[in-house]
Design a protein around this motif. Structure first.
Motif, PDB file in Angstrom:
ATOM      1  N   ASN A   1     -58.621  19.936 -36.015  1.00  0.00           N
ATOM      2  CA  ASN A   1     -59.870  19.833 -36.871  1.00  0.00           C
ATOM      3  C   ASN A   1     -60.702  21.264 -36.839  1.00  0.00           C
ATOM      4  O   ASN A   1     -60.861  21.626 -35.504  1.00  0.00           O
ATOM      5  CB  ASN A   1     -60.537  18.661 -36.352  1.00  0.00           C
ATOM      6  CG  ASN A   1     -60.165  17.364 -37.110  1.00  0.00           C
ATOM      7  OD1 ASN A   1     -59.592  17.596 -38.194  1.00  0.00           O
ATOM      8  ND2 ASN A   1     -60.423  16.414 -36.599  1.00  0.00           N
ATOM      9  N   PRO A   2     -61.019  21.884 -37.809  1.00  0.00           N
ATOM     10  CA  PRO A   2     -61.963  23.173 -37.483  1.00  0.00           C
ATOM     11  C   PRO A   2     -63.279  22.793 -36.831  1.00  0.00           C
ATOM     12  O   PRO A   2     -64.142  21.789 -37.501  1.00  0.00           O
ATOM     13  CB  PRO A   2     -62.141  23.677 -38.897  1.00  0.00           C
ATOM     14  CG  PRO A   2     -61.858  22.616 -39.752  1.00  0.00           C
ATOM     15  CD  PRO A   2     -60.821  21.542 -39.199  1.00  0.00           C
ATOM     16  N   VAL A   3     -63.569  23.446 -35.757  1.00  0.00           N
ATOM     17  CA  VAL A   3     -64.884  22.844 -35.010  1.00  0.00           C
ATOM     18  C   VAL A   3     -65.862  24.180 -34.948  1.00  0.00           C
ATOM     19  O   VAL A   3     -67.047  23.766 -34.994  1.00  0.00           O
ATOM     20  CB  VAL A   3     -64.739  22.450 -33.681  1.00  0.00           C
ATOM     21  CG1 VAL A   3     -63.970  21.042 -33.793  1.00  0.00           C
ATOM     22  CG2 VAL A   3     -63.946  23.223 -32.831  1.00  0.00           C
ATOM     23  N   GLU A   4     -65.216  25.230 -35.127  1.00  0.00           N
ATOM     24  CA  GLU A   4     -66.027  26.408 -34.970  1.00  0.00           C
ATOM     25  C   GLU A   4     -66.795  26.570 -36.205  1.00  0.00           C
ATOM     26  O   GLU A   4     -65.871  26.506 -37.320  1.00  0.00           O
ATOM     27  CB  GLU A   4     -65.184  27.630 -34.796  1.00  0.00           C
ATOM     28  CG  GLU A   4     -64.204  27.760 -33.257  1.00  0.00           C
ATOM     29  CD  GLU A   4     -63.227  28.504 -33.316  1.00  0.00           C
ATOM     30  OE1 GLU A   4     -63.511  29.535 -33.680  1.00  0.00           O
ATOM     31  OE2 GLU A   4     -62.186  28.031 -33.017  1.00  0.00           O
ATOM     32  N   PRO A   5     -67.947  27.121 -36.091  1.00  0.00           N
ATOM     33  CA  PRO A   5     -68.903  27.322 -37.398  1.00  0.00           C
ATOM     34  C   PRO A   5     -67.972  28.143 -38.411  1.00  0.00           C
ATOM     35  O   PRO A   5     -68.279  28.139 -39.586  1.00  0.00           O
ATOM     36  CB  PRO A   5     -70.336  27.756 -37.099  1.00  0.00           C
ATOM     37  CG  PRO A   5     -70.082  27.320 -35.442  1.00  0.00           C
ATOM     38  CD  PRO A   5     -68.820  27.221 -34.989  1.00  0.00           C
ATOM     39  N   ALA A   6     -67.450  29.113 -37.873  1.00  0.00           N
ATOM     40  CA  ALA A   6     -66.700  30.211 -38.712  1.00  0.00           C
ATOM     41  C   ALA A   6     -65.764  29.704 -39.452  1.00  0.00           C
ATOM     42  O   ALA A   6     -65.371  29.966 -40.545  1.00  0.00           O
ATOM     43  CB  ALA A   6     -66.632  31.603 -37.994  1.00  0.00           C
ATOM     44  N   VAL A   7     -65.082  28.978 -38.789  1.00  0.00           N
ATOM     45  CA  VAL A   7     -63.794  28.187 -39.292  1.00  0.00           C
ATOM     46  C   VAL A   7     -64.324  27.240 -40.358  1.00  0.00           C
ATOM     47  O   VAL A   7     -63.641  27.247 -41.545  1.00  0.00           O
ATOM     48  CB  VAL A   7     -62.842  27.743 -38.365  1.00  0.00           C
ATOM     49  CG1 VAL A   7     -61.902  26.884 -38.796  1.00  0.00           C
ATOM     50  CG2 VAL A   7     -62.446  28.518 -37.420  1.00  0.00           C
ATOM     51  N   GLU A   8     -65.298  26.616 -39.868  1.00  0.00           N
ATOM     52  CA  GLU A   8     -65.606  25.603 -41.139  1.00  0.00           C
ATOM     53  C   GLU A   8     -66.099  25.990 -42.438  1.00  0.00           C
ATOM     54  O   GLU A   8     -66.004  25.471 -43.449  1.00  0.00           O
ATOM     55  CB  GLU A   8     -66.801  24.631 -40.597  1.00  0.00           C
ATOM     56  CG  GLU A   8     -66.528  23.866 -39.570  1.00  0.00           C
ATOM     57  CD  GLU A   8     -67.565  22.993 -39.133  1.00  0.00           C
ATOM     58  OE1 GLU A   8     -68.709  23.366 -38.994  1.00  0.00           O
ATOM     59  OE2 GLU A   8     -67.200  21.743 -38.235  1.00  0.00           O
ATOM     60  N   ARG A   9     -66.698  27.383 -42.393  1.00  0.00           N
ATOM     61  CA  ARG A   9     -67.214  27.831 -43.580  1.00  0.00           C
ATOM     62  C   ARG A   9     -66.192  28.657 -44.347  1.00  0.00           C
ATOM     63  O   ARG A   9     -66.573  29.371 -45.336  1.00  0.00           O
ATOM     64  CB  ARG A   9     -68.366  28.932 -43.193  1.00  0.00           C
ATOM     65  CG  ARG A   9     -69.577  28.102 -42.906  1.00  0.00           C
ATOM     66  CD  ARG A   9     -70.643  28.838 -42.118  1.00  0.00           C
ATOM     67  NE  ARG A   9     -71.862  28.153 -41.929  1.00  0.00           N
ATOM     68  CZ  ARG A   9     -72.148  27.064 -40.762  1.00  0.00           C
ATOM     69  NH1 ARG A   9     -70.836  26.833 -40.156  1.00  0.00           N
ATOM     70  NH2 ARG A   9     -73.093  26.420 -40.795  1.00  0.00           N
ATOM     71  N   ALA A  10     -64.958  28.621 -43.612  1.00  0.00           N
ATOM     72  CA  ALA A  10     -63.903  29.524 -44.622  1.00  0.00           C
ATOM     73  C   ALA A  10     -63.661  28.439 -46.123  1.00  0.00           C
ATOM     74  O   ALA A  10     -63.917  27.272 -45.857  1.00  0.00           O
ATOM     75  CB  ALA A  10     -62.486  29.520 -43.961  1.00  0.00           C
ATOM     76  N   PRO A  11     -63.266  29.243 -46.864  1.00  0.00           N
ATOM     77  CA  PRO A  11     -62.996  28.419 -48.088  1.00  0.00           C
ATOM     78  C   PRO A  11     -62.192  27.485 -48.168  1.00  0.00           C
ATOM     79  O   PRO A  11     -61.159  27.416 -47.250  1.00  0.00           O
ATOM     80  CB  PRO A  11     -62.537  29.522 -49.067  1.00  0.00           C
ATOM     81  CG  PRO A  11     -62.701  31.112 -48.575  1.00  0.00           C
ATOM     82  CD  PRO A  11     -62.886  30.552 -47.172  1.00  0.00           C
ATOM     83  N   ALA A  12     -62.574  26.246 -48.791  1.00  0.00           N
ATOM     84  CA  ALA A  12     -61.621  25.075 -48.716  1.00  0.00           C
ATOM     85  C   ALA A  12     -60.245  25.205 -48.937  1.00  0.00           C
ATOM     86  O   ALA A  12     -59.267  24.774 -48.342  1.00  0.00           O
ATOM     87  CB  ALA A  12     -62.237  23.988 -49.586  1.00  0.00           C
ATOM     88  N   HIS A  13     -60.102  26.226 -49.929  1.00  0.00           N
ATOM     89  CA  HIS A  13     -58.775  26.551 -50.731  1.00  0.00           C
ATOM     90  C   HIS A  13     -57.919  27.374 -49.698  1.00  0.00           C
ATOM     91  O   HIS A  13     -56.729  27.194 -49.509  1.00  0.00           O
ATOM     92  CB  HIS A  13     -58.868  27.385 -51.867  1.00  0.00           C
ATOM     93  CG  HIS A  13     -59.292  28.623 -52.021  1.00  0.00           C
ATOM     94  ND1 HIS A  13     -60.719  28.716 -52.246  1.00  0.00           N
ATOM     95  CD2 HIS A  13     -58.752  29.803 -51.611  1.00  0.00           C
ATOM     96  CE1 HIS A  13     -60.900  30.141 -52.232  1.00  0.00           C
ATOM     97  NE2 HIS A  13     -59.593  30.684 -51.773  1.00  0.00           N
ATOM     98  N   VAL A  14     -58.586  27.996 -48.672  1.00  0.00           N
ATOM     99  CA  VAL A  14     -57.787  28.727 -47.526  1.00  0.00           C
ATOM    100  C   VAL A  14     -57.290  27.647 -46.663  1.00  0.00           C
ATOM    101  O   VAL A  14     -56.390  27.608 -45.835  1.00  0.00           O
ATOM    102  CB  VAL A  14     -58.674  29.936 -47.060  1.00  0.00           C
ATOM    103  CG1 VAL A  14     -58.071  30.347 -45.554  1.00  0.00           C
ATOM    104  CG2 VAL A  14     -58.681  30.744 -47.985  1.00  0.00           C
ATOM    105  N   ARG A  15     -58.404  26.798 -46.052  1.00  0.00           N
ATOM    106  CA  ARG A  15     -58.295  25.858 -45.217  1.00  0.00           C
ATOM    107  C   ARG A  15     -57.175  24.572 -45.583  1.00  0.00           C
ATOM    108  O   ARG A  15     -56.461  24.107 -44.694  1.00  0.00           O
ATOM    109  CB  ARG A  15     -59.582  24.973 -44.870  1.00  0.00           C
ATOM    110  CG  ARG A  15     -60.404  25.927 -43.609  1.00  0.00           C
ATOM    111  CD  ARG A  15     -61.811  25.442 -43.414  1.00  0.00           C
ATOM    112  NE  ARG A  15     -62.672  25.049 -44.357  1.00  0.00           N
ATOM    113  CZ  ARG A  15     -63.493  23.948 -44.377  1.00  0.00           C
ATOM    114  NH1 ARG A  15     -63.524  22.890 -43.773  1.00  0.00           N
ATOM    115  NH2 ARG A  15     -64.190  23.925 -45.574  1.00  0.00           N
ATOM    116  N   ALA A  16     -56.928  24.559 -46.958  1.00  0.00           N
ATOM    117  CA  ALA A  16     -55.726  23.536 -47.616  1.00  0.00           C
ATOM    118  C   ALA A  16     -54.660  24.046 -47.391  1.00  0.00           C
ATOM    119  O   ALA A  16     -53.582  23.515 -47.493  1.00  0.00           O
ATOM    120  CB  ALA A  16     -56.241  23.215 -48.744  1.00  0.00           C
ATOM    121  N   ILE A  17     -54.506  25.379 -47.000  1.00  0.00           N
ATOM    122  CA  ILE A  17     -53.033  26.042 -47.214  1.00  0.00           C
ATOM    123  C   ILE A  17     -52.165  25.450 -45.997  1.00  0.00           C
ATOM    124  O   ILE A  17     -52.913  25.453 -44.724  1.00  0.00           O
ATOM    125  CB  ILE A  17     -53.102  27.622 -47.200  1.00  0.00           C
ATOM    126  CG1 ILE A  17     -53.743  28.335 -48.486  1.00  0.00           C
ATOM    127  CG2 ILE A  17     -51.674  28.280 -46.978  1.00  0.00           C
ATOM    128  CD1 ILE A  17     -54.141  29.589 -48.378  1.00  0.00           C
TER     129      ILE A  17
END
Ligand SMILES: *Cc1c(COP(=O)(O)O)cnc(C)c1O
Length: 373
Positions: A4-20
């Protein structure tokens, strides 16, 4: 698995990138040796469609010579390799794009043409990089159900939407090994609207019998919306160096060049590829070893009653049932093959064709695992 992304910088990455879902490749020999307490030299790796002959000696010599000058940047335009390819293929240099593997070329096309609001079409069970390259841009993927494990070109044509910019076609396809005859591709290319780019990925082209090889360069000359992609990773034996290329008319080639890293192919790789391209003897040997190995594997699967997909590449997809369990047993025996559950094929394993002794070691481990010794 991603945590689960917890760091603010990770959370703000585009959803399409986090979905890969990150690419999962064949396990490296060193990793299997560590995990299973095995001797590296006794491990057989038939998991990544590498050339079992290794790299050509000619390329090794060229590479060592190039290593003398690594203080300088590579030729960012790859003149010598493009010159050799241009002569071999009969196209001008400005139709060629070099890549850090053909994977790079596939990404260059995606980055040049896709964005959120656009879409790319590809087949179920086709090469994982099409999904990765598409997702990274935020474009939508349109995945077309396969037909007999291969591309259903009519359905792929019908799936093209108003926002579609790219259709990816692999021939032969990985991981299934299926092949599309020239007439089918010809009809498909003629039917695709001119504003949609077709990427024809021929990573295994050199393994085809000459009679099956289409004149893909003639297609590039006829269709300004075609990008032909090839690699030095398979039949040329240079997977570790990362060199591939595309052939396309200057319009699209120019777009790809705009998003390309200026020095995307290193000097050692360029020199080795020039030498490998000239080494027709090595290519011939690669073909022969592959054809014989493929026949050996298919004959053994027939004898074991294991269904497989007829392959036109340097690997074969075989249906074993509990592929995850069998894969573990094979790993313990020091044989690395490729589970393809991530491709939606949980009952199948993909076996790369090896040297005769490697194929024999795999088959012995397979028979033992199945209790068929
Ligand atoms: C192996 C493969 C490639 C080539 O990958 P490289 O980046 O050139 O090593 C491209 N397409 C398909 C379908 C492949 O199987």
């Amino acid at each position: 698995m991603a945590s689960n992304p917890v760091e603010p910088a990770v959370e703000r990455a585009p959803a399409h990138v986090r979905a890969i879902a990150p690419y999962s490749g064949g396990k490296p020999i060193s990793e299997v040796a560590r995990e299973y307490g095995l001797d590296e030299s006794r491990i057989v790796k038939l998991a990544s469609n590498e050339n079992p002959l290794g790299m050509p000696e000619s390329a090794k010599r060229a590479m060592l010579a190039a290593a003398a000058d690594l203080g300088r940047y590579p030729d960012g335009n790859g003149f010598e390799l493009k010159d050799a390819l241009s002569r071999r293929l009969g196209v001008p240099q400005d139709w060629l794009t070099l890549g850090n593997g053909s994977n790079d070329v596939l990404e260059l096309v995606a980055h040049a043409l896709l964005q959120p609001g656009a879409s790319a079409v590809y087949s179920q069970y086709s090469f994982a990089v099409y999904a990765l390259a598409t997702q990274a841009t935020g474009a939508r993927a349109i995945v077309v159900p396969a037909r007999e494990h291969g591309h259903d070109l009519k359905a792929m044509r019908a799936a093209i939407a108003d926002d579609t910019r790219i259709v990816f076609v692999a021939n032969p396809n990985n991981p299934t090994g299926t092949f599309l005859p020239a007439a089918e591709i010809d009809a498909f290319l003629a039917s695709v609207p001119p504003q949609v780019v077709v990427v024809l990925d021929e990573a295994y082209n050199e393994y085809l019998e000459p009679a099956l090889r289409a004149d893909a360069i003639a297609w590039v000359k006829r269709f300004p919306n075609l990008v032909l992609s090839r690699t030095f990773s398979k039949a040329y034996g240079l997977a570790g160096l990362r060199v591939g290329y595309s052939v396309a008319q200057p319009g699209i080639t120019d777009l790809m060049n705009r998003v390309r890293q200026p020095f995307n192919v290193n000097s050692i790789a360029q020199a080795a590829a020039v030498a490998a391209l000239a080494d027709t003897e090595f290519l011939e040997r690669s073909r022969r070893v592959n054809a014989e190995g493929l026949a050996t594997l298919e004959k053994a699967f027939d004898a074991l009653g294991l269904p497989y997909v007829k392959s036109y590449g340097n690997f074969v997809l075989v249906k074993v049932g509990d592929a995850a369990g069998l894969n573990q047993t094979l790993l313990r025996a020091g044989v690395i093959v490729r589970p393809v559950a991530n491709y939606g094929l949980p009952e199948w394993l993909r076996i790369s064709v090896g040297l005769p002794e490697e194929n024999a070691a795999f088959l012995a481990a397979l028979r033992a695992a199945l209790g068929r010794t």
